[in-house]
Scaffold this active site. Structure first.
Site, PDB file in Angstrom:
ATOM      1  N   CYS A  58       2.155  -0.362   2.297  1.00 30.18           N
ATOM      2  CA  CYS A  58       1.386   0.691   2.968  1.00 30.18           C
ATOM      3  C   CYS A  58       1.273   0.374   4.454  1.00 30.18           C
ATOM      4  CB  CYS A  58       0.013   0.788   2.308  1.00 30.18           C
ATOM      5  SG  CYS A  58      -1.309   1.406   3.330  1.00 30.18           S
ATOM      6  N   CYS A  90      -2.201  -0.270   5.633  1.00 29.23           N
ATOM      7  CA  CYS A  90      -2.700  -1.554   5.122  1.00 29.23           C
ATOM      8  C   CYS A  90      -2.230  -2.685   6.039  1.00 29.23           C
ATOM      9  CB  CYS A  90      -2.192  -1.810   3.703  1.00 29.23           C
ATOM     10  SG  CYS A  90      -2.802  -0.652   2.466  1.00 29.23           S
ATOM     11  N   ARG A 136       0.421   1.258  -5.011  1.00 26.69           N
ATOM     12  CA  ARG A 136       0.379   2.716  -4.971  1.00 26.69           C
ATOM     13  C   ARG A 136       1.380   3.348  -5.934  1.00 26.69           C
ATOM     14  NH1 ARG A 136      -1.187   5.644  -0.649  1.00 26.69           N
ATOM     15  NH2 ARG A 136      -0.651   7.371  -2.022  1.00 26.69           N
ATOM     16  N   ASP A 156      -2.118  -2.441  -0.610  1.00 28.05           N
ATOM     17  CA  ASP A 156      -0.727  -2.415  -1.069  1.00 28.05           C
ATOM     18  C   ASP A 156       0.128  -2.930   0.087  1.00 28.05           C
ATOM     19  OD1 ASP A 156       1.810  -1.841  -1.989  1.00 28.05           O
ATOM     20  OD2 ASP A 156       1.444   0.281  -2.359  1.00 28.05           O
TER      21      ASP A 156
END
Length: 260
Positions: free
Chosen positions: A137, A140, A164, A134
């Protein structure tokens, strides 16, 4: 005479065992229905007795919950055994579930069209991982900052979309602009490293990939699927990731040897 008594005992014992198993299954089914009636949107994947008397373990949307035998109380959290040292029973259950789901995840990922992924390929590829990601994030983005190090260690990363906040959310729309870009790798770099996004739209595969998120029991991002189908939640730097990959592949090799 003893043989006759043994046969009679077996004849009586087998139906009793079958009845007990049937009663237990019915009790679990009744408890599940009771919970679903009280929490209509709950997704119960399995329900079983926990090691704690009077408490049952539920697997719901990739998470373990605990419920009282009367179905009146629900608990989210860790269950520990302290009988002989401290043992995390929740983590143990999650590992067992992960092992059971791994072959299904492995087969599903293997069957996917690589054109629907965004792949950062190592020049000298030795390993390949699938990462559900995502763009909003933080971990991430941190993983993406490690991409050059991953690739240098021979780790190819193939991205799948996991908004998410759900389908139709701002996060989903940002992911769509990445998947619909003319140069998707460049768009991913800009989204993750510069926080800039395009405006492209297309018939993207993110909704289909999101179905796998649910099927695989993934609960957070980044969600990493190894070659075996095992699920690693969260971020790991390149060195740690390589160690986890090699451990997983060694475990796969040992399983093959044992099967032979």
């Amino acid at each position: 005479m003893q043989k006759l008594l043994k046969v009679v005992f077996m004849i009586c014992f087998i139906p009793l065992t079958v009845l007990l198993v049937a009663d237990e299954k019915q009790d679990l089914a009744d408890l599940q229905k009771q919970i679903e009636d009280r929490i209509p949107n709950i997704n119960i994947e399995s329900i079983s007795k926990s090691l704690m008397p009077g408490v049952y373990e539920i697997l719901s949307s990739g998470q373990i919950l605990y419920v009282s035998a009367d179905g009146k109380y629900l608990l989210s959290g860790k269950l520990f055994s302290i009988e002989s040292g401290i043992k995390d029973l929740t983590e143990e259950s999650m590992q067992n579930i992960d092992m059971k789901m791994a072959p299904m995840r492995r087969d599903k990922v293997s069957a996917l069209n690589k054109k629907d992924m965004i792949i950062f390929k190592a020049v000298n590829e030795k390993h390949r991982i699938t990462v559900f990601t995502d763009v909003d994030c933080a971990y991430c983005r941190k993983l993406h900052q490690e991409m050059a190090n991953y690739n240098a260690l021979g780790i190819t990363v193939q991205y799948m979309g996991f908004p998410r906040a759900g389908l139709g959310s701002p996060s989903h729309k940002k992911l769509q602009t990445v998947w619909c870009a003319d140069d998707r790798n460049d768009a991913m770099n800009k989204a993750k490293l510069e926080r800039t996004f395009g405006t492209n739209t297309c018939d993207d595969p993110i909704a289909e990939q999101y179905k796998l998120v649910k099927l695989f029991g993934l609960t957070g991002t980044p969600a990493i699927i190894l070659k075996s189908g095992r699920y690693l939640p969260g971020y790991a730097d390149a060195g740690k990731m390589l160690a986890l990959i090699e451990e997983d592949e060694a475990s796969m090799a040992n399983s093959v040897v044992k099967a032979e």
